[in-house]
Design an enzyme around this catalytic site. Sequence first.
Site, PDB file in Angstrom:
ATOM      1  N   PRO A  88       0.854  -1.098  -0.191  1.00 14.89           N
ATOM      2  CA  PRO A  88      -0.051   0.190  -0.070  1.00 14.89           C
ATOM      3  C   PRO A  88       0.871   1.203   0.001  1.00 14.89           C
ATOM      4  O   PRO A  88       0.410   2.289  -0.455  1.00 14.89           O
ATOM      5  CB  PRO A  88      -0.773  -0.168   1.446  1.00 14.89           C
ATOM      6  CG  PRO A  88      -0.564  -1.409   1.775  1.00 14.89           C
ATOM      7  CD  PRO A  88       0.639  -2.107   1.194  1.00 14.89           C
ATOM      8  N   GLU A 115       1.530  -7.595   7.893  1.00 16.64           N
ATOM      9  CA  GLU A 115       1.600  -6.262   7.719  1.00 16.64           C
ATOM     10  C   GLU A 115       2.836  -5.670   6.733  1.00 16.64           C
ATOM     11  O   GLU A 115       3.270  -4.723   6.530  1.00 16.64           O
ATOM     12  CB  GLU A 115       2.126  -5.499   8.935  1.00 16.64           C
ATOM     13  CG  GLU A 115       1.204  -5.511  10.300  1.00 16.64           C
ATOM     14  CD  GLU A 115      -0.107  -4.670   9.703  1.00 16.64           C
ATOM     15  OE1 GLU A 115      -1.449  -5.370   9.722  1.00 16.64           O
ATOM     16  OE2 GLU A 115      -0.140  -3.614   9.323  1.00 16.64           O
ATOM     17  N   ARG A 158      -1.160  -8.251 -21.339  1.00 21.06           N
ATOM     18  CA  ARG A 158      -1.933  -8.153 -22.454  1.00 21.06           C
ATOM     19  C   ARG A 158      -1.258  -7.283 -23.358  1.00 21.06           C
ATOM     20  O   ARG A 158      -1.449  -6.870 -24.568  1.00 21.06           O
ATOM     21  CB  ARG A 158      -3.192  -7.449 -22.013  1.00 21.06           C
ATOM     22  CG  ARG A 158      -3.103  -5.912 -21.502  1.00 21.06           C
ATOM     23  CD  ARG A 158      -4.330  -5.432 -20.789  1.00 21.06           C
ATOM     24  NE  ARG A 158      -5.467  -5.022 -22.076  1.00 21.06           N
ATOM     25  CZ  ARG A 158      -5.323  -3.910 -22.604  1.00 21.06           C
ATOM     26  NH1 ARG A 158      -4.488  -2.966 -22.440  1.00 21.06           N
ATOM     27  NH2 ARG A 158      -6.124  -3.683 -23.532  1.00 21.06           N
ATOM     28  N   ASP A 173      -6.494   1.607 -25.926  1.00 21.47           N
ATOM     29  CA  ASP A 173      -7.565   1.572 -24.765  1.00 21.47           C
ATOM     30  C   ASP A 173      -7.209   2.706 -23.901  1.00 21.47           C
ATOM     31  O   ASP A 173      -6.524   3.741 -24.251  1.00 21.47           O
ATOM     32  CB  ASP A 173      -7.151   0.144 -23.990  1.00 21.47           C
ATOM     33  CG  ASP A 173      -5.836   0.019 -23.633  1.00 21.47           C
ATOM     34  OD1 ASP A 173      -5.277  -0.900 -23.175  1.00 21.47           O
ATOM     35  OD2 ASP A 173      -4.932   1.107 -23.682  1.00 21.47           O
TER      36      ASP A 173
HETATM   37  N1  LIG Z   1      -0.408  -3.264  -4.175  1.00 16.76           N
HETATM   38  C1  LIG Z   1      -0.856  -3.138  -3.402  1.00 16.76           C
HETATM   39  C2  LIG Z   1      -1.910  -3.023  -2.193  1.00 16.76           C
HETATM   40  C3  LIG Z   1      -1.967  -3.295  -0.901  1.00 16.76           C
HETATM   41  C4  LIG Z   1      -1.228  -4.498  -0.433  1.00 16.76           C
HETATM   42  C5  LIG Z   1      -0.073  -5.078  -0.927  1.00 16.76           C
HETATM   43  C6  LIG Z   1       0.735  -6.287  -0.260  1.00 16.76           C
HETATM   44  C7  LIG Z   1       0.398  -6.619   1.205  1.00 16.76           C
HETATM   45  C8  LIG Z   1       1.013  -7.386   2.098  1.00 16.76           C
HETATM   46  C9  LIG Z   1       0.436  -7.258   3.251  1.00 16.76           C
HETATM   47  N2  LIG Z   1      -0.752  -6.415   2.764  1.00 16.76           N
HETATM   48  C10 LIG Z   1      -1.558  -5.955   3.926  1.00 16.76           C
HETATM   49  C11 LIG Z   1      -1.138  -4.606   4.500  1.00 16.76           C
HETATM   50  C12 LIG Z   1       0.196  -4.129   4.721  1.00 16.76           C
HETATM   51  C13 LIG Z   1       0.545  -3.060   5.038  1.00 16.76           C
HETATM   52  C14 LIG Z   1      -0.423  -2.274   5.902  1.00 16.76           C
HETATM   53  N3  LIG Z   1      -1.706  -2.787   5.679  1.00 16.76           N
HETATM   54  C15 LIG Z   1      -2.100  -4.015   5.120  1.00 16.76           C
HETATM   55  C16 LIG Z   1      -0.613  -6.019   1.617  1.00 16.76           C
HETATM   56  C17 LIG Z   1      -1.578  -4.970   1.168  1.00 16.76           C
HETATM   57  N4  LIG Z   1      -2.816  -2.928  -0.277  1.00 16.76           N
HETATM   58  N5  LIG Z   1      -3.707  -1.899  -1.108  1.00 16.76           N
HETATM   59  C18 LIG Z   1      -2.817  -1.839  -2.381  1.00 16.76           C
HETATM   60  N6  LIG Z   1      -3.152  -0.963  -3.113  1.00 16.76           N
END
Ligand SMILES: N#Cc1c(-c2ccc3ccn(Cc4cccnc4)c3c2)n[nH]c1N
Length: 243
Positions: A88, A115, A158, A173
């Site tokens: 994230p 996490e 793709r 696209d």
């Molecule tokens: N790309 C992407 C993502 C993720 C994502 C991706 C990998 C991981 C691994 C663990 N988590 C859970 C987690 C981690 C840290 C804090 N909170 C939750 C993930 C979330 N969430 N939203 C996105 N756009």
Amino acid sequence: MRIDVVTIFPSYLQPLREALLGRAIDRGLLEVAVHDLRDWTHDVHQAVDDSPYGGGPGMVMRPQVWGEALDDVLATPDLPARLVVPTPAGRPFTQATAHAWAAEERLVFACGRYEGIDERVLLDARARGITVDEVSIGDYVLVGGEVAVLVMVEAVARLLPGVLGNPRSAAEDSFSDGLLEGPSYTRPEVWRELAVPDVLRGGNHAAIARWRRDRALERTRDRRPDLLDALGPDALDAADRAA
Ligand SMILES: N#Cc1c(-c2ccc3ccn(Cc4cccnc4)c3c2)n[nH]c1N
């Protein structure tokens, strides 16, 4: 292109073997290998996570397990790889990212859970000369990286030559010209008293192109004004500005 995915949920990546991507794999346009991270554990519980230093909620994925896994998976000096880590906290994954990665010979995706992955795993990879991209597919929080990998692999695959039936689909696209795609129509001509716009049935290709451009501009202004702001000053001509 070769794609490797390391995850504790290998079955999450099964959709990559369905439909268009499955056919691309069968035709040898794409090679996908999914690895179970727990194969690199050595304890009876196959532990992949531990409590976070400094406290806080949740667990963090252990560096030892990831280090051994990536040592093995990345051990292909003849095939340089880019390590992609969904998070994230990553830089935005965009259509431009997909185009850039489509030119790579190999992508290795590390799917975190809990996490996330101990930061030292990424530091160690970078220290060993591996390109590491921490990317996010959007401003919302998922439970793990697997869904993000499905999204990114589909967006990249793709674009590979031969994967899409009609290469114009990728060229035309949404985002290809910086705008959102306008509305699409097919038969019947009238459906539930709703008619296809006359211009699309008229055969005047210049008028159709203008109409489609105007609808794309209208939709982009309405839904994604940030994309218009990001376009260079010369991206819109006088006709566009009049639309
Ligand atoms: N790309 C992407 C993502 C993720 C994502 C991706 C990998 C991981 C691994 C663990 N988590 C859970 C987690 C981690 C840290 C804090 N909170 C939750 C993930 C979330 N969430 N939203 C996105 N756009």
